[in-house]
Design a protein around this motif. Structure first.
Motif, short mmCIF file in Angstrom:
data_model
loop_
_atom_site.label_atom_id
_atom_site.label_comp_id
_atom_site.label_asym_id
_atom_site.label_seq_id
_atom_site.Cartn_x
_atom_site.Cartn_y
_atom_site.Cartn_z
N ILE A 202 0.79 -1.28 0.27
CA ILE A 202 0.32 0.44 -0.03
C ILE A 202 1.01 1.65 -0.05
N PHE A 203 0.71 1.88 -0.29
CA PHE A 203 1.25 3.26 -0.86
C PHE A 203 0.57 4.83 -0.29
N THR A 204 1.68 5.19 0.08
CA THR A 204 0.71 6.52 1.12
C THR A 204 1.54 7.48 0.58
N GLY A 205 1.29 8.31 -0.47
CA GLY A 205 2.14 9.61 -0.96
C GLY A 205 1.41 11.49 -0.62
N HIS A 206 2.45 11.64 -0.11
CA HIS A 206 1.79 12.81 0.92
C HIS A 206 2.62 13.75 0.21
N SER A 207 1.92 15.28 -0.89
CA SER A 207 2.04 15.68 -1.85
C SER A 207 2.72 15.51 -2.91
N VAL A 208 3.85 16.24 -3.15
CA VAL A 208 5.01 15.36 -4.23
C VAL A 208 5.05 13.95 -4.06
N GLY A 209 4.92 13.52 -2.43
CA GLY A 209 5.20 12.13 -3.03
C GLY A 209 3.82 11.27 -3.89
N GLY A 210 2.97 11.83 -3.43
CA GLY A 210 1.96 11.87 -4.71
C GLY A 210 2.05 11.40 -6.04
N HIS A 211 2.38 12.77 -6.32
CA HIS A 211 2.99 13.36 -7.26
C HIS A 211 3.95 12.34 -8.36
N LEU A 212 4.99 11.70 -7.88
CA LEU A 212 5.90 11.05 -8.31
C LEU A 212 5.40 9.68 -9.01
N LEU A 213 4.48 9.21 -7.74
CA LEU A 213 4.31 7.65 -7.84
C LEU A 213 4.06 7.37 -9.56
N PRO A 214 2.69 7.83 -10.41
CA PRO A 214 2.27 7.05 -11.26
C PRO A 214 3.27 7.01 -12.23
N SER A 215 4.20 7.57 -12.62
CA SER A 215 5.73 7.91 -12.93
C SER A 215 6.88 6.88 -13.28
N LEU A 216 6.33 6.13 -12.32
CA LEU A 216 7.48 4.77 -12.90
C LEU A 216 6.62 3.95 -13.22
N ASP A 217 7.28 2.90 -13.47
CA ASP A 217 7.38 2.07 -14.28
C ASP A 217 6.35 0.78 -14.09
N SER A 218 5.77 -0.01 -13.91
CA SER A 218 5.04 -0.87 -13.65
C SER A 218 5.49 -1.76 -12.96
N TYR A 219 6.83 -2.17 -12.90
CA TYR A 219 8.29 -3.60 -12.88
C TYR A 219 7.53 -2.62 -11.46
N TYR A 220 7.80 -1.87 -11.05
CA TYR A 220 8.52 -1.19 -9.46
C TYR A 220 6.76 -1.49 -8.81
N THR A 221 5.97 -1.60 -9.51
CA THR A 221 4.77 -1.37 -8.59
C THR A 221 3.96 -2.59 -9.04
N ARG A 222 4.31 -3.62 -9.53
CA ARG A 222 3.57 -4.90 -9.40
C ARG A 222 3.28 -6.07 -8.15
N ASN A 223 3.46 -5.27 -7.73
CA ASN A 223 2.41 -5.88 -5.44
C ASN A 223 1.91 -4.55 -5.57
N LEU A 224 1.54 -3.76 -5.62
CA LEU A 224 1.00 -2.21 -5.09
C LEU A 224 -0.52 -2.42 -5.39
N GLU A 225 -1.70 -2.62 -4.52
CA GLU A 225 -3.04 -3.29 -3.93
C GLU A 225 -3.17 -1.87 -4.35
N ARG A 226 -3.24 -0.94 -3.31
CA ARG A 226 -3.90 0.29 -3.28
C ARG A 226 -2.97 1.48 -2.74
N VAL A 227 -3.33 3.05 -3.67
CA VAL A 227 -3.14 3.89 -3.66
C VAL A 227 -3.79 4.89 -2.43
N PHE A 228 -3.05 5.27 -1.46
CA PHE A 228 -3.65 6.72 -0.54
C PHE A 228 -2.67 7.68 -1.13
N PHE A 229 -3.25 8.81 -1.46
CA PHE A 229 -3.14 10.09 -1.34
C PHE A 229 -3.68 10.94 -0.73
#
Length: 402
Positions: A202-229
């Motif tokens: 589960i990813f928690t992105g605060h401010s710029v922490g959320g801005h950066l997440l969707p830029s990642l290649d899906s290789y790194y987020t393959r186990n990502l279940e849900r996101v909290f902004f």
């Protein structure tokens, strides 16, 4: 003879474990690992298929694996706001690990907090890890283990009167927020994938922490279940609550300060943010000149934003001093996933004086937001709407008075 009832044993003070995370370019980042008190299940799920020799379909395999996947301990990554150190999220990380039973990883981006260039402590800790001496390996070890020792301090002669004042390590250090997104954050995901390769994240992105997440290649987020902004707003200067002040701050005053100091001395000048590498502030102000914010500054990210498919729940607050209405525009930049963006008025909905851009992570929000919004999304995958948040906040308030 009367016996005195024995007092319950005191719980040992919980101490999270320091870890070292290697960014994609080899830069060392300071991180912290929070382990839950109960058993940690990170085993590879094994599908128990029927006894027949008929191969299972993908759908059948997924349905068979789901109970075992649900039984795994979740891993939460907390990605900080601009000029915010990982220690700011200590109480929130403590709540997730000790009360919700999750593994939590926090970190400092390069040039912020303890992730300074040439840091001898990080290099020493990295050497300890490479020699298998660091207990904070993240592989389900007990959190009663002790952190690694600090490197020996250099000895200096006290009689040397010609000692020059220490130069700020950020002077001359080349780093940008793009580096945070393309090197640091993938390094964090790689660390989690290495130590917890089967655990849903589960990813928690605060401010710029959320801005950066969707830029990642899906290789790194393959186990990502849900996101909290949290307060993931646009800092486009015209969207800000005080656009003229923002224009002066980003494009007139701060560039002069940056040039004078060789870095951005946020802690010295404002005492409400950390110092930043010169290039990181330049990225921030550059993005602020575009209506599309980060995608205006880095249009090459748009493909990954379009490909992002992990469900997102975003919450923002009407009293955010930076930009109280722009969070939906960020969600609009991630068009092809399930998403819900909820604006909350602290006074009307929570009976609180202020939450703002940073206050969600203060302990004062534990009853009315963590135990409602966070628990619903992190544990049950349920994104609450504004009306439900308000009703549950009232319920939590009534419990607090009992």
């Amino acid at each position: 003879m009367t016996s005195t009832p024995s007092s319950p044993p005191k719980k040992p003070d919980y101490k999270p474990q320091p870890i070292v995370i290697t960014a994609l370019d080899g830069f060392l980042l300071s991180g912290t690992l929070y382990l839950p008190p109960g058993p940690i299940n990170t085993s590879a799920p094994r599908a128990k298929g029927p006894s027949s020799t008929t191969p299972l379909s993908d759908l059948s395999v997924g349905a068979t694996l789901k109970p075992e996947v649900d039984a795994l301990t979740r891993v939460v990554i907390i990605s900080s706001a601009t000029a915010t150190i990982q220690d700011f999220y200590y109480k929130f990380a403590f709540y997730l690990s000790q009360e919700l039973g999750m593994i939590v990883v926090t970190y400092d981006n390069r040039g912020v907090g303890r992730s300074m260039p040439g840091d001898e402590t990080l290099a020493f800790m990295k050497a300890e890890i490479d020699n298998n001496k660091n207990p904070a390996s993240g592989s389900g070890s007990s959190h009663t283990s002790t952190p690694p020792p600090l490197p020996p301090k250099p000895t200096h002669s006290s009689s040397n009167k010609d000692t020059q004042p220490k130069k700020n390590p950020l002077i001359g250090f080349e780093a940008t927020i793009v580096d945070w997104g393309t090197k640091d954050l993938p390094g964090v995901f790689s660390w989690v994938l290495k130590h917890y390769p089967h655990s849903p994240t589960i990813f928690t992105g605060h401010s710029v922490g959320g801005h950066l997440l969707p830029s990642l290649d899906s290789y790194y987020t393959r186990n990502l279940e849900r996101v909290f902004f949290v307060s993931v707003n646009s800092a486009y200067w015209r969207n800000m609550n005080s656009p003229l002040f923002t224009y002066w701050f980003f494009f007139i005053a701060s560039p002069l300060i940056n040039k004078h100091y060789g870095y951005y001395p946020g802690k010295t000048l404002w005492n409400s943010m950390e110092d930043l590498p010169k290039g990181c502030f330049e990225t921030w102000s550059y993005w602020a000149s575009f209506r599309d914010y980060m995608l205006g500054g880095n249009p090459e990210w748009k493909l990954n934003f379009d490909l992002f498919r992990v469900p997102i729940y975003s919450i923002y607050f009407s009293d955010d001093d930076l930009s109280s209405t722009s969070a939906p525009s960020i969600m609009g930049a991630i068009p092809n996933t399930q998403r819900r963006c909820v604006g909350v008025d602290p006074v009307r909905d929570l009976n609180m004086k202020k939450v703002g851009h940073m206050g969600f992570f203060f302990n004062q929000c534990k009853q009315k937001l963590w135990k409602t919004v966070v628990q619903a999304w992190f544990v049950d995958g349920q994104g609450l709407d504004r009306e439900t948040i308000s009703e549950r906040a009232k319920t939590e308030s009534s419990y607090a008075r009992l």
